[in-house]
Scaffold this motif. Structure first.
Motif, PDB file in Angstrom:
ATOM      1  N   ARG A  60      -4.382  11.575 -13.213  1.00  0.00           N
ATOM      2  CA  ARG A  60      -4.992  11.406 -11.897  1.00  0.00           C
ATOM      3  C   ARG A  60      -4.129  10.446 -11.097  1.00  0.00           C
ATOM      4  NH1 ARG A  60      -9.965   7.044 -11.479  1.00  0.00           N
ATOM      5  NH2 ARG A  60      -9.298   5.624 -13.128  1.00  0.00           N
ATOM      6  N   VAL A  61      -4.172  10.582  -9.788  1.00  0.00           N
ATOM      7  CA  VAL A  61      -3.485   9.659  -8.885  1.00  0.00           C
ATOM      8  C   VAL A  61      -4.448   8.536  -8.562  1.00  0.00           C
ATOM      9  CG1 VAL A  61      -2.473   9.366  -6.600  1.00  0.00           C
ATOM     10  CG2 VAL A  61      -1.984  11.429  -7.920  1.00  0.00           C
ATOM     11  N   ILE A  62      -4.023   7.288  -8.770  1.00  0.00           N
ATOM     12  CA  ILE A  62      -4.904   6.159  -8.469  1.00  0.00           C
ATOM     13  C   ILE A  62      -4.522   5.442  -7.182  1.00  0.00           C
ATOM     14  CG2 ILE A  62      -5.449   5.803 -10.909  1.00  0.00           C
ATOM     15  CD1 ILE A  62      -3.630   3.233 -10.684  1.00  0.00           C
ATOM     16  N   ALA A  63      -3.275   5.634  -6.722  1.00  0.00           N
ATOM     17  CA  ALA A  63      -2.863   4.947  -5.490  1.00  0.00           C
ATOM     18  C   ALA A  63      -1.647   5.649  -4.889  1.00  0.00           C
ATOM     19  CB  ALA A  63      -2.527   3.483  -5.781  1.00  0.00           C
ATOM     20  N   ARG A  64      -1.550   5.579  -3.578  1.00  0.00           N
ATOM     21  CA  ARG A  64      -0.386   6.083  -2.847  1.00  0.00           C
ATOM     22  C   ARG A  64       0.068   5.028  -1.849  1.00  0.00           C
ATOM     23  NH1 ARG A  64       0.449  11.693  -3.206  1.00  0.00           N
ATOM     24  NH2 ARG A  64      -1.257  12.837  -4.229  1.00  0.00           N
ATOM     25  N   SER A  65       1.365   4.845  -1.727  1.00  0.00           N
ATOM     26  CA  SER A  65       1.907   3.878  -0.771  1.00  0.00           C
ATOM     27  C   SER A  65       1.388   4.173   0.629  1.00  0.00           C
ATOM     28  CB  SER A  65       3.435   3.928  -0.766  1.00  0.00           C
ATOM     29  OG  SER A  65       3.960   3.524  -2.008  1.00  0.00           O
ATOM     30  N   GLY A  66       0.957   3.110   1.318  1.00  0.00           N
ATOM     31  CA  GLY A  66       0.475   3.257   2.683  1.00  0.00           C
ATOM     32  C   GLY A  66      -0.968   3.690   2.818  1.00  0.00           C
ATOM     33  N   GLN A  67      -1.668   3.885   1.679  1.00  0.00           N
ATOM     34  CA  GLN A  67      -3.065   4.297   1.726  1.00  0.00           C
ATOM     35  C   GLN A  67      -3.951   3.267   1.039  1.00  0.00           C
ATOM     36  OE1 GLN A  67      -3.743   8.327   0.404  1.00  0.00           O
ATOM     37  NE2 GLN A  67      -1.904   9.108   1.430  1.00  0.00           N
ATOM     38  N   LYS A  68      -5.207   3.197   1.463  1.00  0.00           N
ATOM     39  CA  LYS A  68      -6.160   2.285   0.835  1.00  0.00           C
ATOM     40  C   LYS A  68      -6.406   2.710  -0.603  1.00  0.00           C
ATOM     41  CE  LYS A  68      -6.912   0.201   4.819  1.00  0.00           C
ATOM     42  NZ  LYS A  68      -6.394  -1.161   5.103  1.00  0.00           N
ATOM     43  N   VAL A  69      -6.650   1.722  -1.473  1.00  0.00           N
ATOM     44  CA  VAL A  69      -6.874   1.984  -2.894  1.00  0.00           C
ATOM     45  C   VAL A  69      -8.365   1.918  -3.190  1.00  0.00           C
ATOM     46  CG1 VAL A  69      -6.343   1.295  -5.249  1.00  0.00           C
ATOM     47  CG2 VAL A  69      -4.646   0.969  -3.440  1.00  0.00           C
ATOM     48  N   GLY A  70      -8.931   3.036  -3.656  1.00  0.00           N
ATOM     49  CA  GLY A  70     -10.341   3.060  -4.011  1.00  0.00           C
ATOM     50  C   GLY A  70     -11.220   2.511  -2.908  1.00  0.00           C
ATOM     51  N   PRO A  71     -12.212   1.673  -3.264  1.00  0.00           N
ATOM     52  CA  PRO A  71     -13.130   1.124  -2.256  1.00  0.00           C
ATOM     53  C   PRO A  71     -12.588  -0.128  -1.573  1.00  0.00           C
ATOM     54  CG  PRO A  71     -13.802   0.398  -4.423  1.00  0.00           C
ATOM     55  CD  PRO A  71     -12.620   1.300  -4.640  1.00  0.00           C
ATOM     56  N   SER A  72     -11.359  -0.539  -1.898  1.00  0.00           N
ATOM     57  CA  SER A  72     -10.815  -1.796  -1.380  1.00  0.00           C
ATOM     58  C   SER A  72     -10.224  -1.622   0.006  1.00  0.00           C
ATOM     59  CB  SER A  72      -9.734  -2.331  -2.317  1.00  0.00           C
ATOM     60  OG  SER A  72      -8.540  -1.573  -2.176  1.00  0.00           O
ATOM     61  N   ALA A  73      -9.890  -2.743   0.613  1.00  0.00           N
ATOM     62  CA  ALA A  73      -9.202  -2.735   1.903  1.00  0.00           C
ATOM     63  C   ALA A  73      -7.693  -2.848   1.723  1.00  0.00           C
ATOM     64  CB  ALA A  73      -9.712  -3.886   2.772  1.00  0.00           C
ATOM     65  N   TYR A  74      -7.254  -2.916   0.479  1.00  0.00           N
ATOM     66  CA  TYR A  74      -5.821  -3.127   0.218  1.00  0.00           C
ATOM     67  C   TYR A  74      -5.049  -1.827   0.373  1.00  0.00           C
ATOM     68  CZ  TYR A  74      -1.459  -4.329  -2.145  1.00  0.00           C
ATOM     69  OH  TYR A  74      -0.133  -4.524  -2.444  1.00  0.00           O
ATOM     70  N   THR A  75      -4.004  -1.870   1.178  1.00  0.00           N
ATOM     71  CA  THR A  75      -3.091  -0.747   1.324  1.00  0.00           C
ATOM     72  C   THR A  75      -2.013  -0.853   0.259  1.00  0.00           C
ATOM     73  OG1 THR A  75      -3.477  -0.645   3.711  1.00  0.00           O
ATOM     74  CG2 THR A  75      -1.476   0.404   2.867  1.00  0.00           C
ATOM     75  N   TRP A  76      -1.900   0.176  -0.558  1.00  0.00           N
ATOM     76  CA  TRP A  76      -0.954   0.148  -1.677  1.00  0.00           C
ATOM     77  C   TRP A  76       0.466  -0.008  -1.158  1.00  0.00           C
ATOM     78  CZ3 TRP A  76      -1.767  -1.335  -6.233  1.00  0.00           C
ATOM     79  CH2 TRP A  76      -0.956  -0.994  -7.323  1.00  0.00           C
ATOM     80  N   HIS A  77       1.213  -0.844  -1.839  1.00  0.00           N
ATOM     81  CA  HIS A  77       2.543  -1.231  -1.389  1.00  0.00           C
ATOM     82  C   HIS A  77       3.564  -0.099  -1.546  1.00  0.00           C
ATOM     83  CE1 HIS A  77       1.608  -2.630  -5.524  1.00  0.00           C
ATOM     84  NE2 HIS A  77       2.740  -2.024  -5.818  1.00  0.00           N
ATOM     85  N   ASN A  78       4.656  -0.221  -0.812  1.00  0.00           N
ATOM     86  CA  ASN A  78       5.764   0.725  -0.921  1.00  0.00           C
ATOM     87  C   ASN A  78       6.568   0.477  -2.192  1.00  0.00           C
ATOM     88  OD1 ASN A  78       5.051   1.828   1.526  1.00  0.00           O
ATOM     89  ND2 ASN A  78       6.668   0.821   2.699  1.00  0.00           N
TER      90      ASN A  78
END
Length: 385
Positions: A60-78
């Motif tokens: 499964r994909v858990i994070a993509r650069s430039g997109q929010k991760v799950g329910p958090s406000a954190y944008t996944w890093h490049n």
């Protein structure tokens, strides 16, 4: 169990035992076995995430650069790079570096016991090209800058304590780190074409603010006894750290680094080798060398490396055919997974959850070939205990 004398240049699915146990010393090679003959079997067709896996495994994909991760406000890093996992009550945390310059740093994803993502956040900011690193026995993350005269930063995977720059660990083009709790030292790789292999021994174990930085020395060749020599000026203010000790062993692009059972395994990308340093005997030798493979090498573009309690090593590829390969204690070298359609990327940050049932890693540049296209994955399945 201590692992020794890995097959140097193994072919896919071929064990050193089949050749009398001395193939790593340069014996003749038999014809390669069929692909997919490793401990997990052949790779199936790609799943919806473009990942080829053995039977019984899923991604499964858990994070993509430039997109929010799950329910958090954190944008996944490049450009997600080196990573590690940490137990967090009944759940766990996966830490990931960002290999961009400037503004590299690192982020983290928190999981519940079910595997559900419960949060994500930044743990290091305003640093440069954070490539790999290493986990400490006291549960911090050492994030390493892969730039000339780069630093090591000690970070808190929970994001509570501020990151601390560890100047005593030397200034050079850092790649990875691996802690040896027996000798109370930390091994460090250097990603340059004439780099060195180092160890840092803190004055007080658990406190990296002061200590002794040493560089590995040995004679010519690729195996034999080694010695350690103190680096006079770890800051590299007037002379590059790697050039301060006469006779320091040179490695062509140090990459991943993993310690287990008195052995530190590390990779060098310039010659596509996996090395093993026996810390108890203070000897070094090759564990894998694709130039000695007859036919198509199963592992190319060696990069980050991690291990499991079963004694398996998992080595990710920078380029190659975008695989993570497994090297078993029986000296079998075989692909464990392959990502399709991302030839402009590399696989980074392999790390297992604390229970060993989930493998995390990233495709640093994804399908776009750009640092903004990073994809971070989770693989679950019947990993060997």
């Amino acid at each position: 169990m201590e692992r020794r004398n890995f097959l140097r240049g193994a072919v896919i699915g071929t064990s050193v035992a089949a050749f009398g146990g001395t193939l790593w010393r340069g014996a003749a090679y038999a014809a390669p076995a069929q692909p997919g003959a490793g401990p997990y079997g052949a790779l199936l067709t790609a799943d919806a995430n473009h990942v080829r896996l053995p039977a019984g495994f899923s991604s499964r994909v858990i994070a993509r650069s430039g997109q929010k991760v799950g329910p958090s406000a954190y944008t996944w890093h490049n450009a997600p790079d080196g990573g590690a996992c940490y137990a967090d009550g009944a759940g766990w945390i996966y830490v990931s570096n960002s290999e961009i310059n400037p503004s590299g740093g690192a982020g983290a994803v928190r999981f519940a016991s079910t595997g559900e993502i419960t949060g994500a956040y930044r743990i290091l900011s305003s640093t440069r090209q954070n490539c790999a690193g290493g986990k400490t026995p006291w549960n911090t993350w050492l994030s390493c800058e892969e730039v000339d005269r780069g630093y090591v930063y000690e970070t808190d995977p929970w994001g509570v304590k501020a990151a601390v720059r560890r100047d005593a660990m030397g200034r050079f083009k850092h790649e990875a780190a691996a802690a040896d709790p027996v000798r109370r030292t930390i091994y460090l790789t250097e990603d340059t074409t004439d780099g060195c292999f180092y160890r840092f021994t803190p004055t007080s174990w658990g406190d990296l603010s002061a200590g002794r930085l040493e560089v590995l020395k040995m004679g010519s060749g690729t195996s034999g006894p080694i010695t350690w020599a103190t680096v006079p000026d770890p800051s590299g203010a007037s002379t590059a750290t790697r050039d301060q000790v006469s006779g320091a062993k040179r490695f062509t692009g140090g990459e991943g680094c993993h310690y287990a059972d008195n052995t530190c395994w590390f990779t060098t990308k310039g010659d596509n080798r996996v090395w093993q340093y026996n810390a108890a005997a203070q000897t070094i030798e090759l564990a894998y060398d694709d130039s000695l493979v007859s036919g198509t090498a199963p592992l190319t573009g060696v990069d980050n490396v991690t291990g499991t309690s079963s004694g398996d090593l998992f080595v990710s590829e920078d380029g190659g055919n975008m695989e993570i390969c497994v090297i078993t204690p029986d000296d079998v070298v075989a692909p464990f997974l392959r990502i399709e359609g991302q030839s402009g990327s590399e696989i980074t940050g392999p790390a297992f959850s604390p229970d060993g049932r989930r493998l995390y890693f990233s495709s640093q540049r994804g399908t776009s070939g750009s640092s903004s296209g990073g994809i971070t994955y989770e693989v679950t399945g019947p990993f060997r205990a």
